[in-house]
Motif scaffolding. Sequence first.
Motif, PDB file in Angstrom:
ATOM      1  N   TYR A  30      -3.991   4.187   1.726  1.00  0.00           N
ATOM      2  CA  TYR A  30      -2.509   4.517   1.268  1.00  0.00           C
ATOM      3  C   TYR A  30      -1.873   5.835   1.517  1.00  0.00           C
ATOM      4  CZ  TYR A  30      -4.774   1.071  -2.180  1.00  0.00           C
ATOM      5  OH  TYR A  30      -5.636   0.202  -2.383  1.00  0.00           O
ATOM      6  N   VAL A  53      -6.187  11.794  -6.782  1.00  0.00           N
ATOM      7  CA  VAL A  53      -7.238  11.132  -6.797  1.00  0.00           C
ATOM      8  C   VAL A  53      -8.089  11.642  -8.095  1.00  0.00           C
ATOM      9  CG1 VAL A  53      -9.413  10.357  -5.840  1.00  0.00           C
ATOM     10  CG2 VAL A  53      -7.276  10.699  -4.424  1.00  0.00           C
ATOM     11  N   TYR A  93      -4.964   1.545 -10.075  1.00  0.00           N
ATOM     12  CA  TYR A  93      -4.173   1.884  -9.016  1.00  0.00           C
ATOM     13  C   TYR A  93      -2.586   2.178  -9.656  1.00  0.00           C
ATOM     14  CZ  TYR A  93      -7.479  -0.413  -6.352  1.00  0.00           C
ATOM     15  OH  TYR A  93      -8.632  -1.124  -5.899  1.00  0.00           O
ATOM     16  N   ILE A 127     -11.040   0.802 -11.372  1.00  0.00           N
ATOM     17  CA  ILE A 127     -10.167   1.571 -10.614  1.00  0.00           C
ATOM     18  C   ILE A 127      -8.778   1.193 -11.315  1.00  0.00           C
ATOM     19  CG2 ILE A 127      -9.206   2.349  -8.362  1.00  0.00           C
ATOM     20  CD1 ILE A 127     -11.802   1.307  -7.020  1.00  0.00           C
ATOM     21  N   LEU A 153      -4.726   7.248  -7.568  1.00  0.00           N
ATOM     22  CA  LEU A 153      -6.131   6.484  -7.827  1.00  0.00           C
ATOM     23  C   LEU A 153      -6.826   7.243  -9.007  1.00  0.00           C
ATOM     24  CD1 LEU A 153      -7.195   5.330  -4.233  1.00  0.00           C
ATOM     25  CD2 LEU A 153      -5.987   4.140  -5.916  1.00  0.00           C
ATOM     26  N   ARG A 154      -7.393   6.481  -9.847  1.00  0.00           N
ATOM     27  CA  ARG A 154      -8.180   6.905 -10.801  1.00  0.00           C
ATOM     28  C   ARG A 154      -9.528   5.925 -10.798  1.00  0.00           C
ATOM     29  NH1 ARG A 154      -6.427   8.129 -16.981  1.00  0.00           N
ATOM     30  NH2 ARG A 154      -5.372   9.750 -15.925  1.00  0.00           N
ATOM     31  N   LYS A 180     -15.927   0.617  -3.126  1.00  0.00           N
ATOM     32  CA  LYS A 180     -14.305   0.665  -3.205  1.00  0.00           C
ATOM     33  C   LYS A 180     -13.999   2.144  -2.711  1.00  0.00           C
ATOM     34  CE  LYS A 180     -12.853  -3.240  -4.685  1.00  0.00           C
ATOM     35  NZ  LYS A 180     -11.747  -3.858  -3.992  1.00  0.00           N
ATOM     36  N   CYS A 239     -11.473   2.879  -0.063  1.00  0.00           N
ATOM     37  CA  CYS A 239      -9.907   2.374  -0.305  1.00  0.00           C
ATOM     38  C   CYS A 239      -9.012   3.748  -0.263  1.00  0.00           C
ATOM     39  CB  CYS A 239      -9.889   1.633  -1.539  1.00  0.00           C
ATOM     40  SG  CYS A 239      -9.870   2.767  -3.094  1.00  0.00           S
ATOM     41  N   MET A 240      -9.316   4.708  -0.416  1.00  0.00           N
ATOM     42  CA  MET A 240      -8.556   5.853  -0.652  1.00  0.00           C
ATOM     43  C   MET A 240      -7.799   6.078   0.665  1.00  0.00           C
ATOM     44  SD  MET A 240     -10.722   8.894  -2.540  1.00  0.00           S
ATOM     45  CE  MET A 240     -12.021   8.776  -1.554  1.00  0.00           C
ATOM     46  N   ASN A 262       1.004  -1.128  -0.037  1.00  0.00           N
ATOM     47  CA  ASN A 262      -0.165  -0.067   0.037  1.00  0.00           C
ATOM     48  C   ASN A 262       0.782   1.246   0.208  1.00  0.00           C
ATOM     49  OD1 ASN A 262      -2.234  -1.497   0.005  1.00  0.00           O
ATOM     50  ND2 ASN A 262      -2.746  -1.190   2.216  1.00  0.00           N
ATOM     51  N   ILE A 311       1.440   2.941  -3.547  1.00  0.00           N
ATOM     52  CA  ILE A 311       0.546   3.419  -4.381  1.00  0.00           C
ATOM     53  C   ILE A 311       0.383   5.343  -4.145  1.00  0.00           C
ATOM     54  CG2 ILE A 311      -2.059   3.846  -4.738  1.00  0.00           C
ATOM     55  CD1 ILE A 311      -0.761   1.056  -5.658  1.00  0.00           C
ATOM     56  N   LEU A 338      -0.660   8.633  -0.807  1.00  0.00           N
ATOM     57  CA  LEU A 338      -1.496   8.794  -2.038  1.00  0.00           C
ATOM     58  C   LEU A 338      -1.459  10.564  -2.227  1.00  0.00           C
ATOM     59  CD1 LEU A 338      -3.655   7.619  -3.872  1.00  0.00           C
ATOM     60  CD2 LEU A 338      -5.411   8.575  -2.092  1.00  0.00           C
TER      61      LEU A 338
END
Length: 564
Positions: A124, A130, A92, A90, A83-84, A117, A120-121, A77, A80, A127
């Motif tokens: 990570y 987004v 990664y 999705i 995220l798109r 999902k 899930c943000m 994790n 990452i 991150l």
Amino acid sequence: MHFSSVRRISLICVLALIVTDIWSMRDKQHDDHDQPKEKEEVGKPTATSDASLSGVGVNQSEESVVFQQLQQKINDNKKIIALRFKKESIVYISSEGTFYEEKLRDEKTGLASVVSKIDCMSKYPKLSSVEFQHIKFSKKLLEDVISYIPKNIRLLSFTDCIFREKIKEEEDTESKSDPSSTGTSYKNDGNDEDTSIADASDDIGVKLLCDIMKRCSSLTHIILKLPTLTDQQLEIVGACLKKCSRLVSLNIVAGTMGNKSCEHLATTIENLSETLTCVALGCDRFSVPDEESLKKILVSMKSIKNPEYIGISINNIKATELSQLFGSVKNLHRSSAATGSEKKGAGLQLKLFVGNLKTFDRVMIFRNAETLSESLKSMKHLAGLDISGMNLNEKAMLAIINSLDNCTNLRALNLSNNVLNADCASKLGDVLKKVPKLDMLSMCGCFCSKEKEKSSSDSGNNISRILISTPKLKFLYLSNNNLGETMKSIQIKNLPELQLIDLSDNSCNKSEDLLPLLEQATDHPKLHVVNLHNNLKLYEEAIKARAPLNKHSLKKNIVAIFGL
């Protein structure tokens, strides 16, 4: 290469933007030019893909990045960085130059859904980006985004999304009294026209969007490509943007822009003039009073201290606005010249797009082209110019080309989908001899004519005249020029720095017409990508054309895209 802290963050965000465009290339070709309803921005593909930089102001020639698609999930994790979220999947993206696409399917409905999902943000820790694309947002889904999105992300992007208090499928779920169902499915029921941003419930969605931006207090890049956004809703967004004090890049596409929304945007740009380097604004039209709305935006852009990228795209413009737009370009060079940014290899990249030029008469088009030409003559620090997609005629293009010999720091030039004839090609060849830093040239769809046979022979000759003057080119785009058998006349051995050449959609159906080019490719010191998509129609011909590459496959790493 050493980057400042802001520059380093920008590069990470660029990676997040471009990585899945590499992946999406297998589904369809990128558009040759950008329009507000699709992609408003100067786009310059990377050296190893057909991906485009979405207006964040980083020169595509600075970094050459190859991303590898993985067939299994990225387990760590901490790797990452982006995220798109898409309509049915999705993506990664990792810090190691890899990405994984996870296809989504709701177990109960069998429909694609991102609802389950969204949380899930929060998983990570590193991150930084987004993105949301083509998603119908209900009020609940937006509230979930607010709950789970990290506060310290740098890039936030919404592209072609719809905001409704409730989505049709969500209402259907409630009517069946199924409390266990949590969200929205995304089946295309053909009623998208009825779900566009249009009523008070949609304003709730826009306000929640603003709450997301407020939560992410470290944002440096904001992309809001929402072509159905109304002037009133843009006013709400504009008021929120004033509080985003760290913005480096702002990219907004809306349906209409009016006095109040433009006033908010102009104030934001002026307040952030010390930090903003990249601004891209696009709309379908300006509401009444038109001239005042555009004037506010143009005046605010002059206040940017160190502009690296400025893009303005308007689908429908009036004659007075057109003259105002082209005439104001000359004022954009002052701040970039004052900073001395050209000494650092930066400089201003300029994107202009007007979608309805064909509705004006030829005299008015030529006069405005001359106005733009006069503006460009004073922009000697210009690093990039993109006027693609406006269908300017030969005389208008010749007037603009005449001004480019003053732009000696030009590194990227996109003339695609305008008309270039022999006179234009000859003049462009002469002008580019005075532009020694040019490393990206795009002339897609410039040499086509209704007379295909004549166009084919003329196209090859015209292109050859230009390429003689561009020995430093790294990226060359020549798709959709009906080159046909004259493809064999293209000389790339005289372009020692070339890394990518796009010759797709050129009606070249015989392998013998491609072999000379591919023979040159195998001996080329730096060439990595040769895009020949949609030329050879027969598999047997493609096999013949691949022969030179197969022979040298152990010596060179060349990706030849045949599209078969």
